[in-house]
Design a protein around this motif. Sequence first.
Motif, PDB file in Angstrom:
ATOM      1  N   UNK A  48       0.866  -1.155   0.013  1.00  0.00           N
ATOM      2  CA  UNK A  48      -0.109   0.066  -0.312  1.00  0.00           C
ATOM      3  C   UNK A  48       0.992   1.429  -0.076  1.00  0.00           C
ATOM      4  N   UNK A  49       0.669   2.189  -1.064  1.00  0.00           N
ATOM      5  CA  UNK A  49       1.485   3.315  -1.398  1.00  0.00           C
ATOM      6  C   UNK A  49       0.644   4.432  -1.313  1.00  0.00           C
ATOM      7  N   UNK A  50       1.303   5.602  -0.916  1.00  0.00           N
ATOM      8  CA  UNK A  50       0.887   7.175  -1.014  1.00  0.00           C
ATOM      9  C   UNK A  50       2.111   7.848  -1.027  1.00  0.00           C
ATOM     10  N   UNK A  51       2.656   8.497  -2.171  1.00  0.00           N
ATOM     11  CA  UNK A  51       3.658   9.426  -1.976  1.00  0.00           C
ATOM     12  C   UNK A  51       4.976   8.265  -1.670  1.00  0.00           C
ATOM     13  N   UNK A  52       4.999   6.886  -1.884  1.00  0.00           N
ATOM     14  CA  UNK A  52       5.874   6.070  -1.342  1.00  0.00           C
ATOM     15  C   UNK A  52       5.150   5.138  -0.681  1.00  0.00           C
ATOM     16  N   UNK A  53       5.803   3.932  -0.441  1.00  0.00           N
ATOM     17  CA  UNK A  53       5.663   2.868   0.248  1.00  0.00           C
ATOM     18  C   UNK A  53       5.209   2.993   1.736  1.00  0.00           C
ATOM     19  N   UNK A  54       3.850   2.599   1.809  1.00  0.00           N
ATOM     20  CA  UNK A  54       3.216   2.774   3.295  1.00  0.00           C
ATOM     21  C   UNK A  54       3.853   1.624   4.072  1.00  0.00           C
ATOM     22  N   UNK A  55       3.225   0.449   3.486  1.00  0.00           N
ATOM     23  CA  UNK A  55       3.614  -0.786   4.144  1.00  0.00           C
ATOM     24  C   UNK A  55       3.560  -2.193   3.264  1.00  0.00           C
ATOM     25  N   UNK A  56       4.031  -3.319   3.620  1.00  0.00           N
ATOM     26  CA  UNK A  56       3.751  -4.401   3.000  1.00  0.00           C
ATOM     27  C   UNK A  56       3.190  -5.366   3.675  1.00  0.00           C
ATOM     28  N   UNK A  57       2.328  -6.210   3.018  1.00  0.00           N
ATOM     29  CA  UNK A  57       1.605  -7.172   3.895  1.00  0.00           C
ATOM     30  C   UNK A  57       1.976  -8.526   3.417  1.00  0.00           C
ATOM     31  N   UNK A  58       2.250  -9.445   4.417  1.00  0.00           N
ATOM     32  CA  UNK A  58       2.670 -10.902   3.955  1.00  0.00           C
ATOM     33  C   UNK A  58       1.885 -11.924   4.852  1.00  0.00           C
ATOM     34  N   UNK A  59       1.442 -13.001   4.349  1.00  0.00           N
ATOM     35  CA  UNK A  59       0.907 -13.973   5.064  1.00  0.00           C
ATOM     36  C   UNK A  59       1.917 -15.320   5.236  1.00  0.00           C
ATOM     37  N   UNK A  60       2.206 -15.555   6.409  1.00  0.00           N
ATOM     38  CA  UNK A  60       3.146 -16.401   6.879  1.00  0.00           C
ATOM     39  C   UNK A  60       2.343 -17.661   7.487  1.00  0.00           C
ATOM     40  N   UNK A  61       3.016 -18.623   7.615  1.00  0.00           N
ATOM     41  CA  UNK A  61       2.298 -19.814   8.407  1.00  0.00           C
ATOM     42  C   UNK A  61       1.672 -19.794   9.367  1.00  0.00           C
ATOM     43  N   UNK A  62       2.304 -18.868  10.404  1.00  0.00           N
ATOM     44  CA  UNK A  62       1.547 -18.613  11.877  1.00  0.00           C
ATOM     45  C   UNK A  62       1.071 -17.288  11.987  1.00  0.00           C
ATOM     46  N   UNK A  63       1.474 -16.462  10.974  1.00  0.00           N
ATOM     47  CA  UNK A  63       0.955 -14.946  11.191  1.00  0.00           C
ATOM     48  C   UNK A  63       0.694 -14.093   9.877  1.00  0.00           C
ATOM     49  N   UNK A  64       0.217 -13.137  10.105  1.00  0.00           N
ATOM     50  CA  UNK A  64       0.166 -12.016   8.894  1.00  0.00           C
ATOM     51  C   UNK A  64       0.831 -10.840   9.463  1.00  0.00           C
ATOM     52  N   UNK A  65       1.891 -10.534   8.604  1.00  0.00           N
ATOM     53  CA  UNK A  65       2.963  -9.281   8.933  1.00  0.00           C
ATOM     54  C   UNK A  65       2.669  -8.195   8.098  1.00  0.00           C
ATOM     55  N   UNK A  66       2.450  -7.079   8.745  1.00  0.00           N
ATOM     56  CA  UNK A  66       2.484  -5.686   8.017  1.00  0.00           C
ATOM     57  C   UNK A  66       3.868  -4.998   8.504  1.00  0.00           C
ATOM     58  N   UNK A  67       4.337  -4.699   7.344  1.00  0.00           N
ATOM     59  CA  UNK A  67       5.792  -4.106   7.658  1.00  0.00           C
ATOM     60  C   UNK A  67       5.706  -2.557   7.157  1.00  0.00           C
ATOM     61  N   UNK A  68       5.990  -1.487   8.049  1.00  0.00           N
ATOM     62  CA  UNK A  68       5.767  -0.062   7.764  1.00  0.00           C
ATOM     63  C   UNK A  68       7.269   0.282   7.062  1.00  0.00           C
ATOM     64  N   UNK A  69       7.313   0.841   5.996  1.00  0.00           N
ATOM     65  CA  UNK A  69       8.627   0.779   5.797  1.00  0.00           C
ATOM     66  C   UNK A  69       9.461   1.916   6.270  1.00  0.00           C
ATOM     67  N   UNK A  70       8.769   2.892   6.951  1.00  0.00           N
ATOM     68  CA  UNK A  70       9.412   3.873   7.785  1.00  0.00           C
ATOM     69  C   UNK A  70       8.880   3.825   9.146  1.00  0.00           C
ATOM     70  N   UNK A  71       8.524   2.886   9.673  1.00  0.00           N
ATOM     71  CA  UNK A  71       7.915   2.683  10.880  1.00  0.00           C
ATOM     72  C   UNK A  71       8.552   3.312  12.199  1.00  0.00           C
ATOM     73  N   UNK A  72       9.950   3.408  12.027  1.00  0.00           N
ATOM     74  CA  UNK A  72      10.787   3.816  13.024  1.00  0.00           C
ATOM     75  C   UNK A  72      10.583   5.475  13.255  1.00  0.00           C
TER      76      UNK A  72
END
Length: 140
Positions: A48-72
């Motif tokens: 998901x993006x707006x003026x750059x990447x906001x986050x990436x979503x991935x489904x893993x075996x035991x979880x769904x992960x949302x990684x925010x590219x500038x979360x820190x």
Amino acid sequence: MNPSEHIDQLIEKLDDWRGETLQSLRNTFLEADKEIVEEWKWMGSPVWSRDGIIAVGNAHKEKVKLTFSHGASLPDPDKLFNNGFGGKVWRAIDVFEGDKVDKGALKNLIRAAVEFNRAKKEKKKASAGTRTKAGKNEPK
């Protein structure tokens, strides 16, 4: 096939709690800001993006992960981030079966990421506007 159709297909293949969770998270992104764009990157990741990447979503075996590219760099008063604290740039939200994600808090985090991207883009644009043809900075 467009990116949204790829994401639809991925969610359909995830015929357990992960598909429902990814769909719910996706809906929250799209509700948070009507100008967010869905992308399909890295051979199978919803982005998901707006003026750059906001986050990436991935489904893993035991979880769904949302990684925010500038979360820190984002405020997280509701403490949604629960992974990625060792790095200086990204942060993640790992959602496990049975977890409930506060949609209001997630929307606030998404909006903060949009504002971060927009500010970064404006700063870059302003910086580029102060350069001469030779590529040197002029005094303001």
